[in-house]
Scaffold this motif. Sequence first.
Motif, short mmCIF file in Angstrom:
data_model
loop_
_atom_site.label_atom_id
_atom_site.label_comp_id
_atom_site.label_asym_id
_atom_site.label_seq_id
_atom_site.Cartn_x
_atom_site.Cartn_y
_atom_site.Cartn_z
N LEU A 13 52.06 24.10 -50.98
CA LEU A 13 51.05 24.77 -50.16
C LEU A 13 50.88 26.25 -50.51
O LEU A 13 49.93 26.88 -50.03
CB LEU A 13 51.38 24.60 -48.67
CG LEU A 13 51.19 23.19 -48.14
CD1 LEU A 13 51.75 23.07 -46.73
CD2 LEU A 13 49.73 22.77 -48.20
N THR A 14 51.76 26.81 -51.33
CA THR A 14 51.59 28.21 -51.76
C THR A 14 50.55 28.35 -52.87
O THR A 14 50.13 29.47 -53.17
CB THR A 14 52.92 28.83 -52.26
OG1 THR A 14 53.33 28.17 -53.46
CG2 THR A 14 54.00 28.76 -51.20
N LYS A 15 50.14 27.25 -53.45
CA LYS A 15 49.16 27.30 -54.53
C LYS A 15 47.78 27.67 -53.97
O LYS A 15 47.41 27.23 -52.89
CB LYS A 15 49.07 25.94 -55.25
CG LYS A 15 50.39 25.49 -55.85
CD LYS A 15 50.81 26.43 -56.91
CE LYS A 15 52.08 26.00 -57.59
NZ LYS A 15 52.53 27.02 -58.53
N ASN A 16 47.03 28.46 -54.72
CA ASN A 16 45.70 28.88 -54.28
C ASN A 16 44.83 27.67 -53.95
O ASN A 16 44.67 26.77 -54.78
CB ASN A 16 45.00 29.71 -55.36
CG ASN A 16 45.54 31.10 -55.47
OD1 ASN A 16 46.34 31.52 -54.67
ND2 ASN A 16 45.10 31.81 -56.50
N GLY A 17 44.27 27.67 -52.75
CA GLY A 17 43.36 26.62 -52.33
C GLY A 17 44.03 25.33 -51.90
O GLY A 17 43.34 24.38 -51.53
N ALA A 18 45.35 25.26 -51.92
CA ALA A 18 46.05 24.02 -51.57
C ALA A 18 46.06 23.81 -50.06
O ALA A 18 46.18 24.76 -49.29
CB ALA A 18 47.49 24.07 -52.09
N ASP A 21 46.69 17.05 -46.39
CA ASP A 21 45.74 16.05 -45.92
C ASP A 21 46.49 14.73 -45.75
O ASP A 21 47.50 14.49 -46.42
CB ASP A 21 44.60 15.88 -46.93
CG ASP A 21 43.40 15.13 -46.37
OD1 ASP A 21 43.32 14.94 -45.14
OD2 ASP A 21 42.54 14.73 -47.18
N LEU A 22 46.00 13.90 -44.83
CA LEU A 22 46.58 12.57 -44.59
C LEU A 22 45.47 11.52 -44.73
O LEU A 22 45.12 10.85 -43.76
CB LEU A 22 47.22 12.52 -43.20
CG LEU A 22 48.38 13.49 -42.97
CD1 LEU A 22 48.75 13.54 -41.50
CD2 LEU A 22 49.57 13.10 -43.81
N PRO A 23 44.93 11.31 -45.92
CA PRO A 23 43.79 10.41 -46.08
C PRO A 23 44.13 8.92 -45.92
O PRO A 23 43.25 8.10 -45.73
CB PRO A 23 43.29 10.71 -47.48
CG PRO A 23 44.50 11.18 -48.21
CD PRO A 23 45.30 11.94 -47.18
N PHE A 24 45.42 8.57 -46.02
CA PHE A 24 45.83 7.17 -45.98
C PHE A 24 46.63 6.82 -44.72
O PHE A 24 47.28 5.79 -44.67
CB PHE A 24 46.67 6.83 -47.22
CG PHE A 24 46.01 7.25 -48.51
CD1 PHE A 24 44.85 6.63 -48.96
CD2 PHE A 24 46.55 8.27 -49.28
CE1 PHE A 24 44.25 7.03 -50.14
CE2 PHE A 24 45.96 8.67 -50.48
CZ PHE A 24 44.80 8.04 -50.89
N GLY A 25 46.65 7.70 -43.73
CA GLY A 25 47.48 7.49 -42.55
C GLY A 25 48.62 8.50 -42.55
O GLY A 25 48.51 9.57 -43.15
N LYS A 36 40.94 17.37 -54.57
CA LYS A 36 41.68 16.49 -55.48
C LYS A 36 43.17 16.52 -55.14
O LYS A 36 43.76 17.58 -54.98
CB LYS A 36 41.51 16.95 -56.94
CG LYS A 36 40.08 17.08 -57.39
CD LYS A 36 39.41 15.75 -57.51
CE LYS A 36 38.00 15.91 -58.06
NZ LYS A 36 37.28 14.67 -58.05
N ILE A 37 43.78 15.34 -55.08
CA ILE A 37 45.20 15.24 -54.80
C ILE A 37 46.00 15.68 -56.02
O ILE A 37 45.73 15.25 -57.14
CB ILE A 37 45.60 13.79 -54.44
CG1 ILE A 37 44.90 13.34 -53.15
CG2 ILE A 37 47.11 13.64 -54.32
CD1 ILE A 37 45.06 11.86 -52.83
#
Length: 127
Positions: A13-18, A21-25, A36-37
């Motif tokens: 999460l320290t990466k720029n723009g990161a 998300d929980l798209p699958f549950g 993009k994952i």
Amino acid sequence: MDFFPEGALQYALTKNGAYKDLPFGDFPICIKVAGKIFVQLYNTENRRTITLKCTPENHMYYKSALPAYFTRTYYCPEAFQPYWITVQYDGSADVPADLTRKLIDDAYDAVLQKLPKYKREALKAEK
């Protein structure tokens, strides 16, 4: 303290723009950039893994140089195997935190390489 999963999540999460998300549950916990994952974390009773985006070259290198840490990305069709790599955190091999950080860095870079130039430039400007 074990770097996985909390340290890996926080580092990604320290990466720029990161963002998370929980798209699958509830699982996997996905970390995305520009939609993009690049990281998928599984930390359940039966499964402790991190699956990361990678280049085919990095996939071959890691699987051959450090085979004790990696497993087949089980849900991934054979054609996509070179683009994802999965690390087991089941205690069979003590995965160094530095290796996890390097894999996260490589995963982020693999996604950035495929983004349009204007999106890459916008992410660089966030620094």
